[in-house]
Design an enzyme around this catalytic site. Sequence first.
Site, PDB file in Angstrom:
ATOM      1  N   ASP A  30       1.113  -5.917  -6.077  1.00 51.68           N
ATOM      2  CA  ASP A  30       0.164  -6.998  -6.311  1.00 51.68           C
ATOM      3  C   ASP A  30      -1.197  -6.462  -6.757  1.00 51.68           C
ATOM      4  OD1 ASP A  30      -0.549  -9.619  -6.355  1.00 51.68           O
ATOM      5  OD2 ASP A  30      -0.196  -9.992  -4.221  1.00 51.68           O
ATOM      6  N   CYS A  33      -2.921 -12.727  -1.360  1.00 51.46           N
ATOM      7  CA  CYS A  33      -4.213 -13.182  -1.895  1.00 51.46           C
ATOM      8  C   CYS A  33      -5.306 -13.344  -0.832  1.00 51.46           C
ATOM      9  CB  CYS A  33      -4.067 -14.477  -2.678  1.00 51.46           C
ATOM     10  SG  CYS A  33      -2.441 -14.819  -3.310  1.00 51.46           S
ATOM     11  N   HIS A  80      -4.500 -13.130 -10.480  1.00 55.13           N
ATOM     12  CA  HIS A  80      -3.440 -12.567  -9.631  1.00 55.13           C
ATOM     13  C   HIS A  80      -2.438 -11.960 -10.590  1.00 55.13           C
ATOM     14  CE1 HIS A  80      -4.267 -15.640  -6.310  1.00 55.13           C
ATOM     15  NE2 HIS A  80      -4.856 -16.155  -7.355  1.00 55.13           N
ATOM     16  N   GLN A 111       5.310  -6.488  -2.812  1.00 57.82           N
ATOM     17  CA  GLN A 111       4.817  -6.858  -4.142  1.00 57.82           C
ATOM     18  C   GLN A 111       3.878  -5.771  -4.651  1.00 57.82           C
ATOM     19  OE1 GLN A 111       3.075 -10.780  -3.144  1.00 57.82           O
ATOM     20  NE2 GLN A 111       4.330 -11.539  -4.826  1.00 57.82           N
ATOM     21  N   HIS A 138      -5.398  -8.231  -7.293  1.00 50.86           N
ATOM     22  CA  HIS A 138      -6.315  -9.362  -7.434  1.00 50.86           C
ATOM     23  C   HIS A 138      -7.566  -8.858  -8.101  1.00 50.86           C
ATOM     24  CE1 HIS A 138      -3.501 -10.824  -4.349  1.00 50.86           C
ATOM     25  NE2 HIS A 138      -3.647 -11.945  -5.024  1.00 50.86           N
ATOM     26  N   ARG A 157       9.078 -13.847   3.437  1.00 60.21           N
ATOM     27  CA  ARG A 157       9.295 -15.243   3.053  1.00 60.21           C
ATOM     28  C   ARG A 157      10.644 -15.691   3.573  1.00 60.21           C
ATOM     29  NH1 ARG A 157       7.230 -15.068  -3.279  1.00 60.21           N
ATOM     30  NH2 ARG A 157       5.150 -14.287  -2.792  1.00 60.21           N
ATOM     31  N   LYS A 192      -0.302 -19.455 -16.437  1.00 59.01           N
ATOM     32  CA  LYS A 192       0.186 -18.094 -16.178  1.00 59.01           C
ATOM     33  C   LYS A 192       1.053 -17.578 -17.322  1.00 59.01           C
ATOM     34  CE  LYS A 192       4.178 -19.706 -13.608  1.00 59.01           C
ATOM     35  NZ  LYS A 192       5.339 -19.191 -12.962  1.00 59.01           N
TER      36      LYS A 192
HETATM   37 ZN    ZN Z   1      -2.378 -13.532  -5.253  1.00 64.69          ZN
END
Ligand code: ZN
Length: 652
Positions: free
Chosen positions: A392, A343, A520, A390, A394, A372, A474
């Site tokens: 991902d 992010c 997200h 990920q 945004h 992580r 979410k």
């Molecule tokens: Zn994010």
Amino acid sequence: MENKNNKRNIIIENLGEVNNTEGLSIFDIVLEKDKQTAKKAILAEIEFKDGLKKFVDLTFIPSDLEILKIKLLFPEDKESLDTLNHSTSHIMAAAIQKLYPEVKFAIGPSIKDGFYYDFELDKVITPDDLKPIEDEMKKIISSNYSFIRQEITKSEAKKIFKENPYKLELIDGINDNNVSIYKCGDFIDLCSGPHIPTTSRVGAFKLLSIAGAYWRGDEKNKMLIRIYGTAFFNKEDLKNYLDKIERAKLSDHRKIGKDLELFSFHDEAPGFPFWHPKGMIIRNIIVDYWRKIHQENGYQEIQTPIILSNQLWHTSGHWDHYKENMYFVKIEDNDYAIKPMNCPGAILIYKSKQHSYKEFPIRYAELGLVHRHEKSGVLHGLFRVRNFTQDDAHIFALDDQLGKEITSIINMIKEMYNVFGFKDYFVELSTRPDDRIGSDEMWDKAESKLEEAIKENNLSYKINPGDGAFYGPKIDFHIKDSLERTWQCATIQLDFAMPEKFDITYMGEDNLKHRPVMLHRVILGSIERFIGILIENYSGNLPLWLAPVQIAILPISDKYQQYAQEIYDNLKKEGYRIEIDNRIESLNKKIRQAELNKIPLMIIIGEKEQDSLTITIRKKLGGDIKNIKLEDFINILRKNIENKKTYFEEYV
Ligand SMILES: [Zn+2]
Ligand SMILES: [Zn+2]
């Protein structure tokens, strides 16, 4: 209302109201009403006037005037199976005590699909020891002992368990003057219950495995012996369960990944996967497809650095909420962290210029490699790793664009899951937690936006009250695999916090600066984990479009090698992933090898094929296509791959 002369009415769900129950147990109360129901019931849930609920034994005497309602639970209820499994852990402990009187028991809870008991014993327990324990358990079950609950004081309990340091420690940890114990035959255990009425309710059970486990999960403590088992109300359920774990073992992605040379793990980098050439083929196909569908849906791809300054993580809130999962490095005396999430990077790209409302929504997609920290003990193949990619994105949007944007993400999720062969999934909507930021008005809007989108898309869903992120609600998607296990993959989060923390703005129609909303979302979740799920779902038999090797050419003997080579060259030129087996081996052996390698299609070349300039196709999952012309076969192949077919189909 005041309860006169102690004649109280209790409602029993589905049986109606009962009165004059003084001194009677739930079992006896129900017995008077309906004998069959009483005999079928496993445990009960009592509800108090203030709405509080509690599970109790059927022997429980509901003398408390605050009890309003009693609900009986039967074998088909989930809590009943948990109680059965927990009770079977007592039965196992009773059997172990009979065989090894010097044993010291720790804890024996029910878990998902079964139970375990941890205990200390100066003897190595091997799988050969399980059978005698099972035999002893069978005797206890057929003796039909009752589980008898008794409330005693802590000091009485300490006398009973004076030889057992684990139980003594547990008793000290109980915040009450009284504790409960359960008797079952000769065996007494410290336990809060509830339990099944009698041991004969265990219809079928099996002891599954032995492991070591530290007392209280702490490696500084003594290592105890743990025996796992599972119990059911009937034999058929046990058989189905054992079949399922057998299939799951054969589908284990760690074994298949090794056998098919897809990926590996090494002591030099625990929890960090190494991708081999064949594994990279699968990854790249997924990424190619991901890129295509994101382009079609108006996303712009970005990539942000893996190492970013500590200051940034303070701003984003990760420092306060996520530090234990992060890795840190120093560069020229400055402190940096390795990103656990993408992010902040995406926000820095957004912030690099002034945006206008006219550009919205801005959709940044990033295949972001995150790191992580996971404890060594929980690492598990590709399912639990220390770095993963990920898929991902945004999205920066205006308030009134949110509904449409969420629907569009849901459509992408549906499309992608369908393509990978997951038709069955369910959705959870997680709403405002107690600890949150933003006004109630904002949350109302955000939750209803998400819920509206779920309904608009005809998804069945469940609400998880209070389980949202502190910055917004979410939607989570859980897919179901062929072994009926569920995996949470996609998530869509509405975020009001980070735009605030990073002070990001856009120029509105009114020429003033406004705050955008941020979404997200991931769809596959982690590419690595998703490949693990795919492998297990298909037991390694990946669909043609994903298979690292699509076709094996098997000449029946070396006489046909030249013709086989021509076929190979032609298919290779067309871009198919193909292998030729020129070993001097029988056809059966070659077929067996191709099957072990989980190659979806085989081309068999013999005399008939060579003479007629055709090929014969053998499908790994059954069925032949005899003497087909290569160009016709290529046509079929192309259509199957273009349409990303889950199972190979012969087009006419
Ligand atoms: Zn994010
Ligand atoms: Zn118990």
